[in-house]
Write a protein that holds these residues in place. Structure first.
Motif, PDB file in Angstrom:
ATOM      1  N   SER A  16     -15.312 -10.002  41.139  1.00 41.21           N
ATOM      2  CA  SER A  16     -15.759 -11.386  41.756  1.00 41.21           C
ATOM      3  C   SER A  16     -16.575 -12.438  40.850  1.00 41.21           C
ATOM      4  O   SER A  16     -16.523 -13.587  40.847  1.00 41.21           O
ATOM      5  N   PHE A  19     -14.760 -13.865  37.821  1.00 42.95           N
ATOM      6  CA  PHE A  19     -13.726 -15.241  38.039  1.00 42.95           C
ATOM      7  C   PHE A  19     -14.526 -16.455  38.205  1.00 42.95           C
ATOM      8  O   PHE A  19     -14.125 -17.495  37.868  1.00 42.95           O
ATOM      9  N   ASN A  26      -7.981 -17.767  39.140  1.00 43.94           N
ATOM     10  CA  ASN A  26      -8.164 -16.608  38.834  1.00 43.94           C
ATOM     11  C   ASN A  26      -6.740 -16.011  38.546  1.00 43.94           C
ATOM     12  O   ASN A  26      -5.541 -16.107  38.827  1.00 43.94           O
ATOM     13  N   ASP A 220      -4.841  -8.766  41.646  1.00 47.18           N
ATOM     14  CA  ASP A 220      -5.669  -8.133  40.596  1.00 47.18           C
ATOM     15  C   ASP A 220      -5.718  -6.653  41.070  1.00 47.18           C
ATOM     16  O   ASP A 220      -6.215  -6.313  42.348  1.00 47.18           O
ATOM     17  N   ASN A 240      -4.825 -12.290  47.293  1.00 46.61           N
ATOM     18  CA  ASN A 240      -5.199 -13.422  47.144  1.00 46.61           C
ATOM     19  C   ASN A 240      -4.483 -14.105  48.160  1.00 46.61           C
ATOM     20  O   ASN A 240      -3.346 -13.750  48.496  1.00 46.61           O
ATOM     21  N   ASN A 415      -9.891  -8.411  31.441  1.00 48.57           N
ATOM     22  CA  ASN A 415      -9.160  -8.475  32.874  1.00 48.57           C
ATOM     23  C   ASN A 415      -7.694  -8.387  32.554  1.00 48.57           C
ATOM     24  O   ASN A 415      -7.074  -7.619  33.215  1.00 48.57           O
TER      25      ASN A 415
END
Length: 611
Positions: A16, A19, A26, A220, A240, A415
């Motif tokens: 978090s 991002f 994101n 994610d 999301n 990521n």
């Protein structure tokens, strides 16, 4: 390695914070296994060295104006009648292939550095009217300003990592147009900076995709083996949307007979902790990948994930608690099929096939993040991977924006590839001269990386120096060596430092109690050029450098592997010697057209003997 509380903290909350670093939205992970529509193919383009399509004649950006003039290329304007003055037309302009670089597609753009505008028109009908749609770029070099149907979506800086933007509210069923302003100019404050030893390919160099999702979807996840408990698989899942709190997400690993559910918190995130005593651990000799399925409502996502641990133990590197010697090679992302920037799965497969033929169990992806095909194939082929941030040679160490840029690019590749078993090392930099600002810069990058991912090792390609003033004894005198997990350095005794016979005069005194990887060594040779072993550029000279260097380096007590420079000859404007270099760095063990040099077989025989 790291304490369990740090690992737990990572799995619960770190992404978090990550991002917030991104200028774009994101990142949606695992586009490999999502339903997508490709926007690859022919795009119209306009070369704009004066950036007339972005600025008016007062050098004011059109996008800052409430009603941009017809001169703004991102509006894709058309004459309303015969009196309307518009001095460009994408649809009448030439076409260029995406993905690829413009340098090798258009002869007049071979050395061009500047702005090129790309435009793609398309129709798209959603499968469900409540669904959302994102445009996803795997990479654009270097700066991308992205517009959709005349509206600015955002900007991305960095030439080798993915980014995406939502286009749901702007999308039409027909006559959509996506415009990208691509600028590959080198800049002092950029990452990498002005001076490199590889070709500055410009363009939309990797795939472009449309991703259609549900209104609320799995964006994610991170699912990896706990390095402190080989029977526990830990991680998180992130949703999301607007209705993502207190939601059930199901995780299934059929081969382990695992099926469980987690419940998201107020931000749509849930920690994952799974247990099994029967995990088939991924390794170079057993690259076993589990099907892992995540399901949230109608959204189901599958991935192929291997479970393994990678640690250091004193001077050793341990894969699944067993010592491993890394038999590697460095690789640049150039196509051995077409030339130019590599982008296809076929490009990646050929490069990794050659690495396997060489006897490698490990590759160093230099000097920037390569495309996702490389690490996905490495997962399947049982090849360990070093991934590198493009902090190269000299960077604007005191510039805060330069640091943020480097940190963001590093975050993006972590990521993207955090679920790949093959990736074992995050590299912070290559051949950076020591200074206090540089030490602070790299140390902060290392701290950031450990916060994002405590399951992998950290390194950097450092430089060697004389030990206590004795030129016959070499060492690593660099405070950043105390920060990394694996001590890596580049050395070129026999090429830039004397002749090959000098290797017999050099010894090494490494004071750090850490594993040592030789991240680079080598010599240049033009394939097919033969002579005695003292004649520069001959295959025999390069062959002798490899023979003498391998003998020298085996005297290093902590030695745990190599990634010599380099698998294949690659383009570099620095390399201008006629009839020898002709714009190529010739240190490859294979020529740009696929011919193996004599040194290839020296290294192959050395690696074969290591089995």
């Amino acid at each position: 390695m790291f304490k369990i509380n740090r690992i737990t903290l990572f799995f619960i909350s770190v992404f978090s914070a990550f991002f917030q670093l991104n200028a774009q939205e994101n990142l949606i992970v695992n586009t490999y296994n999502r339903t997508v529509k490709s926007l690859n193919g022919d795009w119209n383009y306009i070369v704009d060295p004066y950036e007339n399509g972005f600025y008016n004649y007062r050098y004011e950006p059109f996008e800052n104006q409430e009603n941009p003039a017809n001169g703004a290329f991102f509006t894709n304007a058309k004459p309303k009648d015969k009196t309307d003055l518009i001095e460009y037309d994408f649809d009448l302009s030439d076409v260029i292939e995406v993905p690829s670089d413009w340098n090798t597609q258009k002869e007049n753009l071979y050395y061009y550095e500047g702005t090129v505008w790309y435009k793609k028109s398309f129709d798209f009908v959603k499968t469900n009217q409540t669904n959302r749609v994102f445009v996803y770029f795997e990479a654009v070099n270097y700066q991308a300003d992205v517009y959709f149907n005349g509206k600015k979506l955002g900007k991305h800086i960095g030439g080798f990592t993915p980014f995406n933007f939502e286009i749901t509210d702007l999308l039409k069923e027909s006559d959509n147009f996506l415009v990208v302003k691509v600028d590959n100019k080198r800049k002092k404050e950029a990452v990498p900076t002005l001076n490199t030893d590889w070709f500055n390919y410009g363009g939309i160099t990797r795939d472009v995709k449309l991703i259609e999702t549900s209104a609320n979807f799995i964006q994610d996840y991170f699912i990896q083996l706990n390095p402190e408990n080989k029977q526990q698989i830990k991680g998180f899942v992130q949703l999301n949307g607007t209705n993502i709190a207190n939601k059930e997400v199901f995780i299934t690993i059929p081969a382990l007979k695992i099926k469980t559910k987690v419940v998201t918190d107020a931000k749509g995130k849930a920690a994952i902790a799974l247990y099994s005593k029967k995990i088939n651990y991924w390794s170079t000799k057993n690259p076993y990948l589990y099907d892992v399925i995540l399901k949230f409502g109608d959204d189901e996502l599958k991935d192929q994930i291997g479970f393994r641990t990678i640690k250091t133990n004193g001077q050793e590197i341990h894969l699944n608690d067993s010592k491993i010697f890394l038999k590697g090679i460095s690789i640049h992302e150039e196509s051995p099929i077409r030339g130019g920037r590599g982008y296809s799965v076929e490009d990646a497969q050929q490069l990794l096939n050659w690495a396997k033929e060489l006897g490698c169990n490990y590759v160093r992806l230099a000097h920037y993040p390569h495309n996702e095909h490389m690490v996905r194939l490495a997962d399947k082929m049982g090849i360990l991977v070093w991934e590198e941030n493009p902090v190269y040679w000299t960077i604007a160490w005191d510039n805060k924006e330069t640091y943020k840029n480097a940190e963001n690019q590093l975050s993006e590749v972590i990521n993207r590839d955090k679920n790949r078993a093959s990736v074992i090392i995050w590299s912070m930099a290559n051949e950076t001269p020591t200074s206090e600002p540089r030490n602070i810069f790299l140390t902060n990058l290392a701290k950031h990386t450990r916060a994002l991912d405590p399951t992998r090792l950290i390194s950097a390609a450092l430089e060697q120096s004389n030990y206590q003033g004795d030129s016959s004894v070499r060492t690593i005198h660099d405070s950043f060596a105390d920060v990394v997990d694996v001590l890596s350095f580049n050395q070129y005794v026999g090429w830039y430092d004397g002749l090959p016979e000098k290797c017999g005069q050099i010894t090494w005194k490494i004071t750090q109690n850490k594993p040592v990887l030789i991240s680079e060594f080598g010599a240049g040779a033009k394939v097919g050029l033969h002579g005695d072993k003292l004649t520069r550029w001959t295959e025999e000279y390069q062959e002798d450098v490899y023979i003498q260097t391998l003998k020298m380096l085996e005297g290093i007590e902590q030695l745990q592997g190599f990634s010599p420079w380099i698998l294949v000859d690659f383009k570099s404007p620095r390399r201008v010697l006629p009839k020898i270099q002709d714009g190529y760095n010739r240190k490859g063990l294979i020529s740009e057209d696929g011919q193996k040099k004599k040194a290839f077989y020296v290294l192959k025989n050395f690696y074969d003997a290591k089995n």
